[in-house]
Design a protein around this motif. Structure first.
Motif, short mmCIF file in Angstrom:
data_model
loop_
_atom_site.label_atom_id
_atom_site.label_comp_id
_atom_site.label_asym_id
_atom_site.label_seq_id
_atom_site.Cartn_x
_atom_site.Cartn_y
_atom_site.Cartn_z
N VAL A 113 10.08 4.66 13.52
CA VAL A 113 10.40 6.08 14.71
C VAL A 113 11.65 7.17 14.21
CG1 VAL A 113 10.98 5.73 17.04
CG2 VAL A 113 9.84 4.13 16.75
N GLN A 114 11.60 8.32 14.37
CA GLN A 114 12.39 9.00 13.79
C GLN A 114 13.43 8.86 14.55
OE1 GLN A 114 10.10 12.50 13.44
NE2 GLN A 114 9.43 12.22 11.50
N SER A 115 14.66 9.16 13.75
CA SER A 115 15.77 9.32 14.73
C SER A 115 15.90 10.66 15.21
CB SER A 115 16.96 9.55 13.28
OG SER A 115 17.29 10.08 13.00
N ALA A 116 17.35 11.35 16.58
CA ALA A 116 17.44 12.06 17.26
C ALA A 116 18.07 13.43 16.01
CB ALA A 116 18.78 11.97 17.84
N GLU A 131 16.58 13.88 13.27
CA GLU A 131 14.87 13.83 12.98
C GLU A 131 14.34 14.64 13.45
OE1 GLU A 131 15.32 10.65 9.22
OE2 GLU A 131 14.47 10.22 10.99
N THR A 167 11.53 2.97 21.48
CA THR A 167 11.49 3.61 20.87
C THR A 167 12.58 4.89 21.49
OG1 THR A 167 9.95 4.73 22.51
CG2 THR A 167 8.66 4.06 20.87
N GLY A 168 12.76 5.56 22.57
CA GLY A 168 14.27 5.94 23.54
C GLY A 168 15.59 5.15 22.82
N THR A 224 15.37 5.82 18.21
CA THR A 224 15.83 7.36 18.23
C THR A 224 17.44 7.73 18.04
OG1 THR A 224 13.15 7.66 19.22
CG2 THR A 224 15.39 9.19 18.84
N GLY A 269 13.16 12.84 16.34
CA GLY A 269 12.97 11.92 16.61
C GLY A 269 12.62 11.74 18.32
N THR A 270 11.66 12.02 19.42
CA THR A 270 12.12 11.65 20.51
C THR A 270 11.99 10.24 21.08
OG1 THR A 270 10.06 12.78 21.56
CG2 THR A 270 12.33 14.06 21.03
N ALA A 271 11.67 10.10 22.32
CA ALA A 271 11.13 9.00 22.56
C ALA A 271 9.82 8.82 23.08
CB ALA A 271 11.40 8.77 24.07
N ARG A 301 14.08 1.98 11.49
CA ARG A 301 13.73 1.95 13.31
C ARG A 301 12.27 1.81 13.37
NH1 ARG A 301 17.00 6.49 11.68
NH2 ARG A 301 18.96 6.63 13.44
#
Length: 427
Positions: free
Chosen positions: A201-204, A206, A173-174, A177, A208-210, A185
């Motif tokens: 998995v949301q992007s950074a 957006e 997930t990291g 992201t 998102g985090t691991a 993703r």
């Protein structure tokens, strides 16, 4: 002494009579309810209806390896069946590479069949088709409720990962992201080669985090039933080998219940005839034996109900056989008492001596039958196991009533009737 014995004897008869009435009819006292014995005992597959499935392992393993695979498969299937809420399922290994599953009284046999044989190969796959996690990394799975962004309640399945799974999931997930130019993703959750959920998995950018806490959820518009079944499959784990369905049978309860009713009537008629015969031949001892047989029946029913033993048609046969053993024990004891009376002993002495001298014969016959019942229960499957367990319960109950209770009641009657009228004791 005579008055005291009379009061005790009448009190015992009242307790036995009241217990028999409650066993036959049940009762409701305020918020407390005593259900009928007929309804308190769980019925087996042949009486209540249900399903049985025979599965064959598709493997070339042999010897100890095959045994390990089959024991593991049996444990997993048992876990899945428990998830269905089935009471006392019968799951056994047959012929080395087959598993027989018997489920009595279930509402949806087809769902049970589908659930039992699933291999449940769970995988978490990233967009590059790399397997991130498998079912072995999941240590917990539960159904949860969650309010989505629209304010609607959504049913989902929560997952808790082991240490290895937590690290792998955090890495995957990291990585997704932090890939700025990646549009796809998605972590695909695949069960038995079918995609059941594909959370993104949301992007950074957006926010998102691991995911590093080892906890995740599966969404997918599940109904409560679908989510419960999925959680059960994941929690139980994957079968170590593919299982091929060899035989499946749905059994309706109509024929079984008819046989059950007839068996109960046959047992009641047999008990009544035996009681009449014993009273005619042995007089007072015969009456005591009849009271003892009633107590035997109550003890057996209470024990089966308390232990949750499932009653099957072979089980009924085992109970009837144990009734015969109980009567046989009484006959041996009473004949010995008659011999002692004819030898000139007083009734009181004859009763004590008769029980003492007959005890060895009674114990020998019951212990050998008890051992046979234990062997049938331990090594048997299905109906044979049911026959064994009811035979064991019946033998123990018959020993208690014939050797302990009947002796006590008979000594009470000697105190009540006196020590001289030998005709009342069949001599």
């Amino acid at each position: 002494m005579k008055a005291k014995s009379t009061i005790i004897f009448i009190l015992i008869l009242a307790i036995v009579g009241g217990s028999t009435f409650l066993a036959l009819n049940g009762a409701k006292i305020g918020k407390y309810e005593i259900i009928r014995a007929k309804d308190a005992i769980d019925l087996g597959l042949d009486l209540a209806g249900g399903v049985y499935v025979v599965l064959e392992a598709q493997t070339d393993a042999k010897g100890a390896e095959l045994q390990r695979i089959m024991e593991q498969s049996k444990a997993i299937i048992n876990e899945r069946v428990n998830g269905l809420g089935v009471s006392e399922p019968n799951i056994s290994i047959e012929g080395g590479n087959r598993i027989r599953v018997e489920l009595a009284g279930i509402d949806d046999p087809q769902k049970a069949i589908e659930l039992i044989g699933k291999t449940a190969q769970l995988q978490f796959v990233d967009p590059d088709k790399n397997v991130v996690l498998t079912g072995k990394n999941v240590i917990g799975s539960e159904v949860q409720y969650h309010n989505n962004q629209l304010g609607q309640q959504e049913i989902l399945v929560s997952l808790e990962l082991d240490k290895e799974g937590t690290e792998k999931f955090a890495e995957a997930t990291g990585r997704l992201t932090l890939e700025p130019n990646r549009e796809d993703r998605i972590i695909y959750i695949i069960l038995d080669n079918q995609i059941i959920s594909y959370p993104a998995v949301q992007s950074a950018e957006e926010g998102g985090t691991a995911i590093t806490d080892g906890k995740a959820v599966i969404t997918g518009g599940f109904s409560l039933e679908e989510a419960s079944q999925l959680a059960t499959l994941i929690r139980a784990g994957a079968l170590p080998v593919e299982m091929k369905e060899l035989q499946t049978s749905l059994i309706g309860p109509t024929l079984g219940l008819e046989a059950y009713e007839r068996s109960i009537k046959a047992g009641a008629i047999a008990l009544l005839i035996i009681m009449i015969f014993m009273i005619i031949i042995y007089k007072i001892p015969g009456f005591i034996a009849s009271v003892g047989l009633t107590i035997y029946t109550l003890i057996t029913i209470f024990t089966m109900s308390s232990l949750g033993v499932k009653l099957t048609l072979p089980g009924i046969a085992g109970l009837i056989l144990s009734i015969g053993m109980a009567v046989d024990a009484n006959v041996i004891i009473f004949e010995r008492i008659k011999e002692e009376i004819k030898a000139g002993k007083s009734i009181r002495t004859a009763v004590d001596t008769g029980f003492k001298r007959a005890l060895t014969s009674v114990m020998d016959s019951n212990i050998t039958t008890f051992i046979a019942g234990v062997v049938l229960y331990y090594f048997g499957i299905g109906p044979i196991k049911g026959f064994g367990v009811t035979l064991i319960i019946g033998i123990v109950a018959s020993m208690i009533t014939a050797v302990i209770i009947s002796k006590y009641l008979l000594k009470l009657m000697v105190s009540i009737t006196g020590n001289k009228n030998t005709k009342l004791y069949g001599a």
